[in-house]
Design a protein around this motif. Structure first.
Motif, PDB file in Angstrom:
ATOM      1  N   LYS A 159       0.822  -1.171  -0.043  1.00 36.45           N
ATOM      2  CA  LYS A 159       0.123  -0.032   0.041  1.00 36.45           C
ATOM      3  C   LYS A 159       0.787   1.277  -0.001  1.00 36.45           C
ATOM      4  O   LYS A 159       0.460   2.315  -0.736  1.00 36.45           O
ATOM      5  CB  LYS A 159      -0.927   0.161   1.257  1.00 36.45           C
ATOM      6  CG  LYS A 159      -2.182  -0.912   1.027  1.00 36.45           C
ATOM      7  CD  LYS A 159      -3.123  -0.623   2.381  1.00 36.45           C
ATOM      8  CE  LYS A 159      -4.226  -1.571   2.310  1.00 36.45           C
ATOM      9  NZ  LYS A 159      -5.099  -1.429   3.419  1.00 36.45           N
ATOM     10  N   LYS A 160       2.171   1.199   0.700  1.00 33.93           N
ATOM     11  CA  LYS A 160       2.791   2.584   0.827  1.00 33.93           C
ATOM     12  C   LYS A 160       3.841   2.629  -0.472  1.00 33.93           C
ATOM     13  O   LYS A 160       4.009   3.901  -0.819  1.00 33.93           O
ATOM     14  CB  LYS A 160       3.678   2.394   2.078  1.00 33.93           C
ATOM     15  CG  LYS A 160       3.054   2.775   3.154  1.00 33.93           C
ATOM     16  CD  LYS A 160       3.786   2.757   4.497  1.00 33.93           C
ATOM     17  CE  LYS A 160       2.912   3.069   5.788  1.00 33.93           C
ATOM     18  NZ  LYS A 160       3.988   3.564   6.723  1.00 33.93           N
ATOM     19  N   LEU A 161       4.146   1.401  -0.937  1.00 32.96           N
ATOM     20  CA  LEU A 161       5.368   1.638  -2.064  1.00 32.96           C
ATOM     21  C   LEU A 161       4.864   1.349  -3.466  1.00 32.96           C
ATOM     22  O   LEU A 161       5.249   1.788  -4.344  1.00 32.96           O
ATOM     23  CB  LEU A 161       6.389   0.662  -1.766  1.00 32.96           C
ATOM     24  CG  LEU A 161       7.106   0.919  -0.466  1.00 32.96           C
ATOM     25  CD1 LEU A 161       8.066  -0.081  -0.267  1.00 32.96           C
ATOM     26  CD2 LEU A 161       7.819   2.265  -0.432  1.00 32.96           C
ATOM     27  N   GLY A 162       3.638   0.510  -3.466  1.00 31.41           N
ATOM     28  CA  GLY A 162       3.065   0.024  -4.709  1.00 31.41           C
ATOM     29  C   GLY A 162       3.931  -0.942  -5.436  1.00 31.41           C
ATOM     30  O   GLY A 162       4.731  -1.461  -4.736  1.00 31.41           O
ATOM     31  N   ALA A 163       3.514  -1.275  -6.634  1.00 32.36           N
ATOM     32  CA  ALA A 163       4.312  -2.312  -7.514  1.00 32.36           C
ATOM     33  C   ALA A 163       5.546  -1.537  -8.167  1.00 32.36           C
ATOM     34  O   ALA A 163       5.360  -0.216  -8.408  1.00 32.36           O
ATOM     35  CB  ALA A 163       3.365  -2.741  -8.451  1.00 32.36           C
ATOM     36  N   GLY A 164       6.378  -2.330  -8.585  1.00 30.04           N
ATOM     37  CA  GLY A 164       7.358  -1.657  -9.789  1.00 30.04           C
ATOM     38  C   GLY A 164       8.480  -1.490  -9.248  1.00 30.04           C
ATOM     39  O   GLY A 164       9.442  -0.958 -10.141  1.00 30.04           O
ATOM     40  N   PHE A 218      12.239  -2.551  -7.160  1.00 30.81           N
ATOM     41  CA  PHE A 218      13.128  -3.864  -7.421  1.00 30.81           C
ATOM     42  C   PHE A 218      12.896  -4.791  -6.409  1.00 30.81           C
ATOM     43  O   PHE A 218      12.358  -4.395  -5.093  1.00 30.81           O
ATOM     44  CB  PHE A 218      14.813  -3.439  -7.323  1.00 30.81           C
ATOM     45  CG  PHE A 218      15.214  -2.785  -8.598  1.00 30.81           C
ATOM     46  CD1 PHE A 218      15.139  -3.569  -9.683  1.00 30.81           C
ATOM     47  CD2 PHE A 218      15.611  -1.463  -8.464  1.00 30.81           C
ATOM     48  CE1 PHE A 218      15.674  -2.761 -11.003  1.00 30.81           C
ATOM     49  CE2 PHE A 218      16.150  -0.912  -9.662  1.00 30.81           C
ATOM     50  CZ  PHE A 218      16.076  -1.665 -10.879  1.00 30.81           C
ATOM     51  N   GLU A 219      13.176  -6.242  -6.312  1.00 33.79           N
ATOM     52  CA  GLU A 219      12.916  -7.003  -5.201  1.00 33.79           C
ATOM     53  C   GLU A 219      13.621  -6.696  -3.986  1.00 33.79           C
ATOM     54  O   GLU A 219      13.047  -7.057  -2.951  1.00 33.79           O
ATOM     55  CB  GLU A 219      13.308  -8.315  -5.608  1.00 33.79           C
ATOM     56  CG  GLU A 219      12.380  -9.017  -6.970  1.00 33.79           C
ATOM     57  CD  GLU A 219      13.019 -10.380  -7.264  1.00 33.79           C
ATOM     58  OE1 GLU A 219      14.071 -11.051  -6.738  1.00 33.79           O
ATOM     59  OE2 GLU A 219      12.407 -10.877  -8.344  1.00 33.79           O
ATOM     60  N   HIS A 220      14.767  -6.159  -4.017  1.00 34.41           N
ATOM     61  CA  HIS A 220      15.666  -6.096  -2.769  1.00 34.41           C
ATOM     62  C   HIS A 220      15.087  -5.065  -2.133  1.00 34.41           C
ATOM     63  O   HIS A 220      14.856  -4.995  -0.873  1.00 34.41           O
ATOM     64  CB  HIS A 220      17.030  -5.787  -3.010  1.00 34.41           C
ATOM     65  CG  HIS A 220      17.256  -4.281  -3.353  1.00 34.41           C
ATOM     66  ND1 HIS A 220      17.077  -4.131  -5.030  1.00 34.41           N
ATOM     67  CD2 HIS A 220      17.532  -3.219  -2.874  1.00 34.41           C
ATOM     68  CE1 HIS A 220      17.487  -2.879  -4.834  1.00 34.41           C
ATOM     69  NE2 HIS A 220      17.633  -2.332  -3.726  1.00 34.41           N
ATOM     70  N   VAL A 221      14.058  -4.103  -2.366  1.00 36.88           N
ATOM     71  CA  VAL A 221      13.548  -2.974  -1.768  1.00 36.88           C
ATOM     72  C   VAL A 221      12.538  -3.589  -1.050  1.00 36.88           C
ATOM     73  O   VAL A 221      12.131  -3.361   0.291  1.00 36.88           O
ATOM     74  CB  VAL A 221      12.786  -2.070  -2.839  1.00 36.88           C
ATOM     75  CG1 VAL A 221      11.959  -0.985  -2.084  1.00 36.88           C
ATOM     76  CG2 VAL A 221      13.879  -1.142  -3.445  1.00 36.88           C
ATOM     77  N   TYR A 222      11.663  -4.446  -1.415  1.00 36.98           N
ATOM     78  CA  TYR A 222      10.431  -5.007  -0.859  1.00 36.98           C
ATOM     79  C   TYR A 222      11.202  -6.000   0.293  1.00 36.98           C
ATOM     80  O   TYR A 222      10.554  -6.247   1.480  1.00 36.98           O
ATOM     81  CB  TYR A 222       9.566  -5.818  -1.713  1.00 36.98           C
ATOM     82  CG  TYR A 222       8.992  -4.894  -2.824  1.00 36.98           C
ATOM     83  CD1 TYR A 222       7.861  -4.157  -2.631  1.00 36.98           C
ATOM     84  CD2 TYR A 222       9.462  -5.227  -4.073  1.00 36.98           C
ATOM     85  CE1 TYR A 222       7.457  -3.091  -3.250  1.00 36.98           C
ATOM     86  CE2 TYR A 222       8.823  -4.086  -4.881  1.00 36.98           C
ATOM     87  CZ  TYR A 222       7.547  -3.435  -4.533  1.00 36.98           C
ATOM     88  OH  TYR A 222       7.090  -2.407  -5.386  1.00 36.98           O
ATOM     89  N   GLU A 223      12.140  -6.713  -0.048  1.00 35.38           N
ATOM     90  CA  GLU A 223      13.051  -7.592   0.919  1.00 35.38           C
ATOM     91  C   GLU A 223      13.253  -6.842   2.181  1.00 35.38           C
ATOM     92  O   GLU A 223      13.090  -7.404   3.301  1.00 35.38           O
ATOM     93  CB  GLU A 223      13.885  -8.344  -0.045  1.00 35.38           C
ATOM     94  CG  GLU A 223      14.667  -9.296   0.842  1.00 35.38           C
ATOM     95  CD  GLU A 223      15.797 -10.060   0.225  1.00 35.38           C
ATOM     96  OE1 GLU A 223      16.799 -10.249   0.867  1.00 35.38           O
ATOM     97  OE2 GLU A 223      15.376 -10.516  -0.873  1.00 35.38           O
ATOM     98  N   GLU A 224      14.124  -5.950   1.915  1.00 32.94           N
ATOM     99  CA  GLU A 224      14.537  -4.851   2.718  1.00 32.94           C
ATOM    100  C   GLU A 224      13.414  -4.442   3.979  1.00 32.94           C
ATOM    101  O   GLU A 224      13.494  -4.514   5.151  1.00 32.94           O
ATOM    102  CB  GLU A 224      15.418  -3.694   2.459  1.00 32.94           C
ATOM    103  CG  GLU A 224      16.637  -4.102   1.915  1.00 32.94           C
ATOM    104  CD  GLU A 224      17.447  -4.728   2.954  1.00 32.94           C
ATOM    105  OE1 GLU A 224      17.569  -4.212   4.263  1.00 32.94           O
ATOM    106  OE2 GLU A 224      18.536  -5.397   2.492  1.00 32.94           O
ATOM    107  N   CYS A 225      12.074  -3.922   3.182  1.00 34.15           N
ATOM    108  CA  CYS A 225      11.114  -3.486   3.830  1.00 34.15           C
ATOM    109  C   CYS A 225      10.571  -4.758   4.776  1.00 34.15           C
ATOM    110  O   CYS A 225      10.097  -4.458   5.828  1.00 34.15           O
ATOM    111  CB  CYS A 225       9.956  -2.922   2.970  1.00 34.15           C
ATOM    112  SG  CYS A 225      10.674  -1.314   2.133  1.00 34.15           S
ATOM    113  N   MET A 226      10.327  -5.786   4.284  1.00 35.11           N
ATOM    114  CA  MET A 226       9.606  -6.788   4.786  1.00 35.11           C
ATOM    115  C   MET A 226      10.661  -7.390   6.198  1.00 35.11           C
ATOM    116  O   MET A 226      10.405  -7.506   7.201  1.00 35.11           O
ATOM    117  CB  MET A 226       9.739  -8.184   3.881  1.00 35.11           C
ATOM    118  CG  MET A 226       8.709  -9.157   4.565  1.00 35.11           C
ATOM    119  SD  MET A 226       7.175  -9.174   5.117  1.00 35.11           S
ATOM    120  CE  MET A 226       6.266  -8.916   3.434  1.00 35.11           C
TER     121      MET A 226
END
Length: 125
Positions: free
Chosen positions: A19-24, A26-34
């Motif tokens: 919800k905060k970042l949306g799609a699109g 790089f994978e590592h961004v979502y991985e770091e956030c998770m």
């Protein structure tokens, strides 16, 4: 905590991130956030964990890398792809078998609706 309880926590955190970042991104961004969210919640989390494979008398160090493993029970494989294909599922199932974990989640943050980007892969759950 059970694998299913952990997966519910992961869903809620993934939804928050999506919800905060949306799609699109790089994978590592979502991985770091998770990883950040899971650590903040006080869970035992490892990212980019390298594991060996033993084949007969041969030990191959760093044969595969887990994106995230939670409480040594739940493996997360983070993706940003147009669709999850059978190779992604097979890869995660192999990780589950090699670690004796029972549940893995493929989290595809490329999906417009986060829940549509989640695939559960089980190993004798």
């Amino acid at each position: 905590m059970t694998e299913n309880e952990l997966s519910r926590i992961v869903f809620d955190m993934g939804l928050k991130i999506h919800k905060k970042l949306g799609a699109g991104l790089f994978e590592h961004v979502y991985e770091e956030c998770m990883f950040y969210e899971l650590t903040k919640a006080g869970l035992l989390v490892e990212k980019q964990k390298l594991l060996p494979i033993v084949y007969e008398d041969l030990r191959i160090e760093n044969a595969f890398r887990l994106d995230i493993i939670i409480e040594n029970k739940l493996i997360l494989e983070i993706k940003t792809v147009d669709y999850i294909n059978p190779t992604h599922k097979a890869q995660l199932l192999t990780y589950l078998k090699m670690t004796n974990c029972k549940l893995g989640l493929l989290l595809n943050f490329q999906s417009n609706v986060f829940k549509d980007g989640i695939t559960r892969v089980v190993n004798h759950l």
